[in-house]
Design an enzyme around this catalytic site. Structure first.
Site, short mmCIF file in Angstrom:
data_model
loop_
_atom_site.label_atom_id
_atom_site.label_comp_id
_atom_site.label_asym_id
_atom_site.label_seq_id
_atom_site.Cartn_x
_atom_site.Cartn_y
_atom_site.Cartn_z
CB CYS A 32 -0.66 2.57 3.97
SG CYS A 32 -2.13 1.89 3.21
CG ASP A 33 3.19 1.24 4.37
OD1 ASP A 33 2.63 1.72 5.38
OD2 ASP A 33 3.09 0.04 4.06
CB CYS A 82 -0.93 -0.01 1.21
SG CYS A 82 -1.99 1.45 1.28
#
Ligand code: FAD
Ligand code: NAP
Length: 321
Positions: free
Chosen positions: A140-141, A137
């Site tokens: 997300c990261d 992701c």
């Protein structure tokens, strides 16, 4: 202490399919319960810009859209609970679902909207490097890799969007794809090829996630050219696997019919599964379109199918009295 909740309709899953089913069901007076699962809001909460959900001229954010869907579902009378279902018994009605919380949910009708989850390459080194540089992701990261070299693996819409997104943080993004053409939509491909921060490595597969340093972190990917067999190293500190998703159907595997790829089977043109009273919508039954709007569309269908089913059951029960 164990707890019991009964409802005419339980909706399992809180992505666009689940919340749309709930909105329609609540407005039809079915007082549905939505069980959110470990990803409240579903897959769209892992992305940023959404440009193709109808009704918004400006770019909207995936997590925002899902918050709005939840708010709308609650506003019209849906009860939303956080729980992760670990077992289901669909052998007789009311259907029984058991959650991590210890709660048992009983439902006269069930809408399954459990969606899909990211696939991984399946390499032991990939498993080892999860949380140390391997991610599924970028939204997300990606922030953790600002100013660093990163790679994205895959050739679909997700891979291309993740590569583009990562250019917000990194000046050096490598897209690694196993073939010589992308599956992604043309408009996304155009943006990708126009972006000077992104280079594409074609016909190549990742064979090893390479760690180094103390504490250990990703330092590179070994890739094999599928034409020449040559192995080379791409130096990156973050690697984002974006090779698609697998439907979340393990719970139902021995109770409902699945297709050869593990998706729930439904009657053509409806959301009816192989058990009367159990309906499926969204990515868990759709391996072709897999869009927020199609998930929402089939969520609407599932609520209408469930309403018809419950009305028929209740009419039969009344007639029998
Ligand atoms: P999901 O969104 O997958 O939701 C599934 C739900 O089920 C989750 O809430 C989960 O917690 C729940 N669940 C699963 N198992 C259990 C369980 N055992 N117990 C309880 N709950 C459970 N589509 C677009 O149209 N436009 C886009 O721009 C777009 N961008 C995307 C970007 C990314 C990075 C990704 C991955 C997808 C994107 N998509 C986009 C596709 C879109 O997100 C999906 O098609 C859509 O979210 C599917 O909705 P769904 O409701 O079927 O399932
Ligand atoms: P996808 O369309 O299934 O693409 C997966 C990609 O990963 C393909 O290019 C595939 O290669 C590659 N791949 C699969 N297994 C692999 C493996 N083991 N090793 C290396 N590569 C592998 O998945 P997705 O991109 O996640 O998209 C899923 C759905 O969500 C699609 O319907 C998509 O349209 C939708 N989505 C839409 C948007 C948007 O509308 N903006 C954004 C994101 C996602 P091959 O091409 O060789 O098969």
């Amino acid at each position: 202490m164990s707890n019991t909740i009964s409802s005419r309709l339980v909706v399992l899953g809180s992505g666009p399919a689940g919340y749309t089913a709930a909105i329609y069901a609540a407005r039809a007076g079915m007082a549905p319960i939505v069980i959110q699962g470990i990803q409240p809001g579903g897959q769209l909460t892992t992305t940023t810009d959404v440009e193709n959900y109808p009704g918004f001229r400006d770019v909207i954010q995936g997590p925002w859209l899902m918050e709005e869907m939840q708010a709308q579902a609650e506003h019209v009378g849906t009860k939303v609970v956080w729980d992760h279902i670990t077992s289901v018994d669909l052998s007789h009605r009311p259907f029984r679902l058991t959650g991590d919380s210890g709660t048992s949910y009983f439902a006269d009708a069930l809408v399954i909207a459990t969606g899909a989850q990211a696939k991984w390459l399946g390499l032991p080194s990939e498993e080892h490097m999860k949380g140390r540089g391997a991610s599924a992701c970028a939204t997300c990261d990606g922030f953790f890799y600002r100013g660093k070299k990163v790679a994205v693996i895959g050739g679909g819409n997700t891979a291309v969007e993740e590569a583009l997104y990562l250019t917000n943080h990194s000046h050096d993004v490598t897209l690694i794809h196993r073939r010589d053409s992308l599956r992604a939509e043309k408009i996304l491909q155009d943006r990708l090829f126009a972006n000077e921060k992104i280079k594409v490595v074609w016909d190549s597969e990742v064979v090893n996630f390479v760690g180094g340093g103390t504490p250990e972190a990703l330092v590179g990917l070994d890739i094999r050219n599928r034409n020449s067999g040559e192995i080379s190293r791409v130096d990156v500190e973050g690697a984002f696997v974006a090779i698609g998703h697998k439907p979340a159907t393990e719970l139902f595997a021995d109770q409902l019919e699945l297709d050869e790829d593990g998706y729930l089977k439904v009657d053509l043109g409806s959301t009816r599964t192989t058990i009367p009273g159990v309906f499926a919508c969204g990515d868990v039954m759709d391996k072709i379109y897999r869009q927020a709007v199609t998930a929402a569309g089939t969520g609407c269908m599932a609520a209408l199918d469930a309403e018809k089913f419950l009305a028929a059951q209740e009419y039969e029960a009344m007639a029998a009295e």
